[in-house]
Design an enzyme around this catalytic site. Structure first.
Site, mmCIF file in Angstrom:
data_model
loop_
_atom_site.group_PDB
_atom_site.id
_atom_site.type_symbol
_atom_site.label_atom_id
_atom_site.label_comp_id
_atom_site.label_asym_id
_atom_site.label_seq_id
_atom_site.Cartn_x
_atom_site.Cartn_y
_atom_site.Cartn_z
ATOM 1 N N ASP A 28 43.299 32.018 38.041
ATOM 2 C CA ASP A 28 42.098 32.188 38.859
ATOM 3 C C ASP A 28 42.363 31.785 40.309
ATOM 4 O O ASP A 28 43.065 30.796 40.562
ATOM 5 C CB ASP A 28 40.970 31.329 38.283
ATOM 6 C CG ASP A 28 39.619 31.654 38.902
ATOM 7 O OD1 ASP A 28 39.459 32.761 39.458
ATOM 8 O OD2 ASP A 28 38.717 30.800 38.827
ATOM 9 N N ASN A 76 36.195 42.206 34.162
ATOM 10 C CA ASN A 76 36.798 42.653 35.424
ATOM 11 C C ASN A 76 36.638 44.153 35.669
ATOM 12 O O ASN A 76 36.798 44.621 36.803
ATOM 13 C CB ASN A 76 38.285 42.297 35.471
ATOM 14 C CG ASN A 76 38.546 40.820 35.674
ATOM 15 O OD1 ASN A 76 39.631 40.324 35.365
ATOM 16 N ND2 ASN A 76 37.562 40.091 36.184
#
Length: 250
Positions: A28, A76
């Site tokens: 991340d 995503n």
């Protein structure tokens, strides 16, 4: 610049305490890293891909046997189309440019996730890379791509229900082991430690079943800056934990 491994202190526990067999990482921080550099989002994803290569190298050098990288979540797909397309291009380029090197280092590649959402070219390249590396045994690198933990659990439940309905499975025989065999991670050990970079402290739908007893390590570093020294910190943190699996309290 990444420090050479020789200059890094040996992580506490390496040798004396077993290194975790399976490290899973939520990679991340690419977008925030790019924003801090004043660069486009895909610049951050490109730097993140390089960090993933460093993580594989570090895992090999430290003796980790399984490494799972959360590369692209099922959520995503909701990102802007140009960003998703750019991420897929990076995947293609990575497989094309680095697969020979990874195979030479003993990497066996495995991809988990919903492949039905990938285009035919991407699926074909993944299958080719998996087939080329299938005989390697030094380290299994698992890429979680188009992956979501809840979706995986729902798919496993549906698979078992269909088998029971067809008479191939006695519902009374469905236990934790049977359920685990229906997951996309069948045959893999559960993660010993799940790492998340960027300072965020949540699992974000990653390995929800498999991570039931994993140690959690949250690092205050954006993923593109992750290197062997940060990997060493993960191993140090893991070595300092007492794993009880609910056997006793206090």
């Amino acid at each position: 610049m990444q420090k050479p491994l020789e200059s890094l202190p040996e992580p506490a526990g390496v040798g004396a305490t077993p290194v975790p067999r399976h490290v899973a990482i939520i990679m991340d921080g690419n977008r925030r890293w790019a924003a801090r550099q004043g660069r486009p989002v895909l610049f951050g994803h490109r730097a993140g891909a390089e960090a993933a290569r460093r993580a594989v190298d570090a895992a090999i050098d430290f003796g980790v046997r399984w490494l799972t990288l959360y590369a692209f979540s099922s959520e995503n797909w909701r990102r802007p189309q140009d960003e998703v397309a750019g991420l897929m291009r990076l995947l293609h380029q990575g497989l094309e440019r680095h697969m020979d090197e990874l195979i030479a280092r003993g990497v066996r590649l495995r991809v988990i996730g919903d492949r039905d959402r990938l285009d035919d070219t991407t699926r074909a390249r993944i299958e080719e890379a998996e087939a080329r590396s299938i005989r390697n045994e030094r380290i299994d690198v698992v890429m979680a791509l188009s992956y979501g933990g809840r979706d995986e659990i729902a798919r496993a439940a549906r698979k078992l229900a269909e088998a029971a309905q067809a008479g191939r499975l006695d519902p009374a025989m469905i236990d934790e082991r049977a359920f685990a065999r229906a997951l996309s991670t069948a045959g893999m050990p559960d993660p010993d430690v799940i790492v998340r970079t960027s300072g965020e402290q949540r699992l974000s739908n990653f390995l929800l079943w498999q991570g039931a007893y994993a140690e959690l390590v949250f690092l205050d570093v954006l993923w593109p800056d992750f290197d062997a020294s940060w990997f060493a910190r993960v191993l140090e943190a893991y070595a300092g934990r007492e794993r009880r699996y609910g056997a006793r309290l206090g």
